[in-house]
Enzyme design. Structure first.
Site, short mmCIF file in Angstrom:
data_model
loop_
_atom_site.label_atom_id
_atom_site.label_comp_id
_atom_site.label_asym_id
_atom_site.label_seq_id
_atom_site.Cartn_x
_atom_site.Cartn_y
_atom_site.Cartn_z
N ASN A 101 -10.62 -1.56 -8.42
CA ASN A 101 -9.30 -1.18 -8.93
C ASN A 101 -8.87 -2.29 -9.88
O ASN A 101 -8.42 -3.35 -9.45
CB ASN A 101 -8.33 -1.04 -7.75
N ARG A 154 -10.99 3.18 -9.82
CA ARG A 154 -9.70 3.85 -9.83
C ARG A 154 -9.16 3.86 -11.26
O ARG A 154 -9.09 2.83 -11.91
CB ARG A 154 -8.72 3.11 -8.93
N HIS A 210 -0.91 8.89 -7.09
CA HIS A 210 -1.31 8.75 -5.68
C HIS A 210 -2.21 9.90 -5.23
O HIS A 210 -2.29 10.20 -4.03
CB HIS A 210 -0.09 8.74 -4.73
N HIS A 241 3.80 9.65 0.89
CA HIS A 241 3.10 8.38 0.69
C HIS A 241 4.17 7.34 0.36
O HIS A 241 4.72 7.32 -0.74
CB HIS A 241 2.08 8.52 -0.46
N LEU A 242 4.50 6.51 1.34
CA LEU A 242 5.57 5.53 1.16
C LEU A 242 5.00 4.12 1.20
O LEU A 242 4.81 3.54 2.27
CB LEU A 242 6.63 5.71 2.26
N GLY A 243 4.67 3.58 0.04
CA GLY A 243 4.19 2.20 -0.07
C GLY A 243 5.12 1.46 -1.00
O GLY A 243 6.32 1.77 -1.04
N GLY A 296 4.90 1.72 -4.24
CA GLY A 296 5.23 2.95 -4.95
C GLY A 296 5.35 4.04 -3.89
O GLY A 296 4.82 3.89 -2.80
N ARG A 356 11.39 0.65 -8.13
CA ARG A 356 11.69 1.73 -9.07
C ARG A 356 12.83 2.59 -8.55
O ARG A 356 12.93 2.86 -7.36
CB ARG A 356 10.46 2.62 -9.28
N GLY A 397 5.27 4.27 5.39
CA GLY A 397 5.09 5.50 6.17
C GLY A 397 4.33 5.27 7.46
O GLY A 397 4.64 5.86 8.50
N GLU A 405 -7.50 4.93 0.37
CA GLU A 405 -7.82 5.34 -1.00
C GLU A 405 -9.22 4.86 -1.40
O GLU A 405 -9.92 5.55 -2.14
CB GLU A 405 -6.75 4.79 -1.95
#
Ligand code: ADP
Length: 398
Positions: free
Chosen positions: A9, A91, A180, A208-210, A212, A241, A332, A384
């Protein structure tokens, strides 16, 4: 049997890597090169067999970072030549309307990825740079690009179209792409497995709560809507954000605060969200501050969870029938306060979280709904890297 894949990545200032066994998901080595292109020294962290090796490295560019990674493998193992790597999985953030699946990288694919930089100027150039140097470093291995957007290319037109002038949108490729995707794909499949249902009969809402964060409505294994849009700025409140705001906030700031586009971009992407509301972007700090009675933190947590709840409501409407709501990623998977508050008051919609099951700590996929809850509530750790490794194996037929 093992099928090791090197997963890379490559970001603008960091390079994350992992050797993953695509068969059982085991990570043989995990590493990170930070501060690429910075003024001082960069830093490399290489973890193998539970042992962390840290070193300062000179990394003026991605080629130097890749060389530092190769050095770390030589020094601390595993021996990449002997590991039997079958592929390198990369990625890539933006695949545009072009890539609905992972692809084996050749010069033509690389040129398209670079050309898509117009849509993701912070990400695609660094992704492409990482692929180029990895192809030089590992010329005998197949390289596969796995796109964050690909899973969402199945969104129907009605979900991915912004209601703006059609010609302007077409000229500038403005539509909702979503991100994501590897996580939403992996987690929605895991959810069907946990529910004991065929994927084709399973509808889920993945949260998906990270750092981002995005929500995804998945019908029968297919993404039909997601909360991020042209860029990852749209949708849920995130660490830094804003998520959804009235676009006119931008005009207002330009006209009344005299801010230019870059300053507003910086404000909405890097200084908003939980950070903007509370002064900290880390959910652990936010939860601690709430417990200590901090009113700003309390409001930030409520705004965060209220936005999640609104998306759950809208995706219930999109899907009609929902088998499960699935929480994943750092927040999450770990923040029971967020799970509880986000789904509070949805009992009449058949969603009921079991307080005790929700608070129990675990790294395993689990169901935290009450026995009576019509819709299951699941917590499923995302992976991922494994999804990228499996895609690389699928695409290359290794
Ligand atoms: P990234 O998007 O960078 O991959 P992660 O999925 O690792 O992010 O999620 C990072 C977020 O998860 C941070 O806000 C962090 O505070 C939060 N997090 C991690 N562990 C916990 C925990 N035990 N309780 C609450 N939040 C947590």
């Amino acid at each position: 049997m093992s099928t090791p894949v090197l997963v890379i990545n490559s970001g603008s200032s960091s390079l994350k890597y992992q050797v993953v066994d695509a068969d059982d998901g085991g990570a043989l080595a995990v590493g990170l090169v930070e501060r690429i292109g910075g003024s001082g020294h960069g830093r490399l962290t290489h973890t193998v067999d539970g042992e962390k090796h840290r070193s300062d490295v000179a990394v003026p560019d991605h080629a130097a970072a890749m060389a530092a990674m190769a050095d770390a493998f030589e020094q601390h193992g595993p021996d990449l030549a002997a590991a039997g790597l079958v592929a390198v999985g990369h990625r890539v953030v933006q695949g545009g309307a072009r890539f609905g699946h992972s692809v084996r990288v050749d010069e033509a694919a690389l040129e398209i990825i670079e050309e898509l930089s117009a849509l993701a100027p912070l990400h695609n150039p660094a992704n492409a740079a990482g692929i180029r140097v990895a192809m030089d470093t590992f010329p005998d291995l197949p390289h596969v690009a796995v796109f964050d957007t690909a899973f969402h290319l199945t969104m129907p037109e009605v979900a991915h179209t912004y209601a703006i002038d059609r010609q302007v949108a077409a000229d500038h490729r403005i539509r909702r792409y979503g991100f994501h995707g590897t996580s939403h794909a992996y987690v929605s499949r895991q959810a069907a497995e946990l529910l004991g249902k065929p994927l084709e009969e399973t509808n889920v809402i993945v949260l998906h709560l990270g750092n981002g964060a995005s929500a995804c409505a998945v019908r029968a294994g297919v993404s039909v809507d997601t909360s991020m849009g042209l860029t990852p700025l749209e949708g849920l409140v995130m660490g830094t954000r804003s998520g959804d705001i009235d676009p006119a906030v931008v005009f207002h700031l330009a006209r009344t605060a005299g801010m230019d586009i870059d300053a507003i971009d910086d404000l909405l992407n890097k200084r908003s969200g939980v950070l903007g509301l509370s002064g900290s972007q880390d959910m652990r700090d936010l939860v601690d501050a709430v417990e200590a009675g901090d009113a700003d933190a309390q409001l930030a947590l409520e705004v965060y969870c209220y936005r999640v709840r609104k998306y759950v409501g809208s995706y219930l409407a999109v899907l009609g029938r929902v088998d499960a709501i699935v929480f994943t990623a750092g927040i999450g998977e770990n923040a029971d306060e967020v799970r509880e508050l986000s789904l509070r008051g949805l009992e009449s919609l058949g969603i009921e979280v079991d307080g005790e099951a929700n608070r129990a700590r675990s790294k395993e996929p689990r169901d935290i709904a009450t026995a009576a809850s019509r819709v299951r509530v699941l917590v499923i750790p995302t992976n991922e890297e494994l999804e990228i490794a499996r895609d690389a194996v699928r695409v290359t037929g290794s």
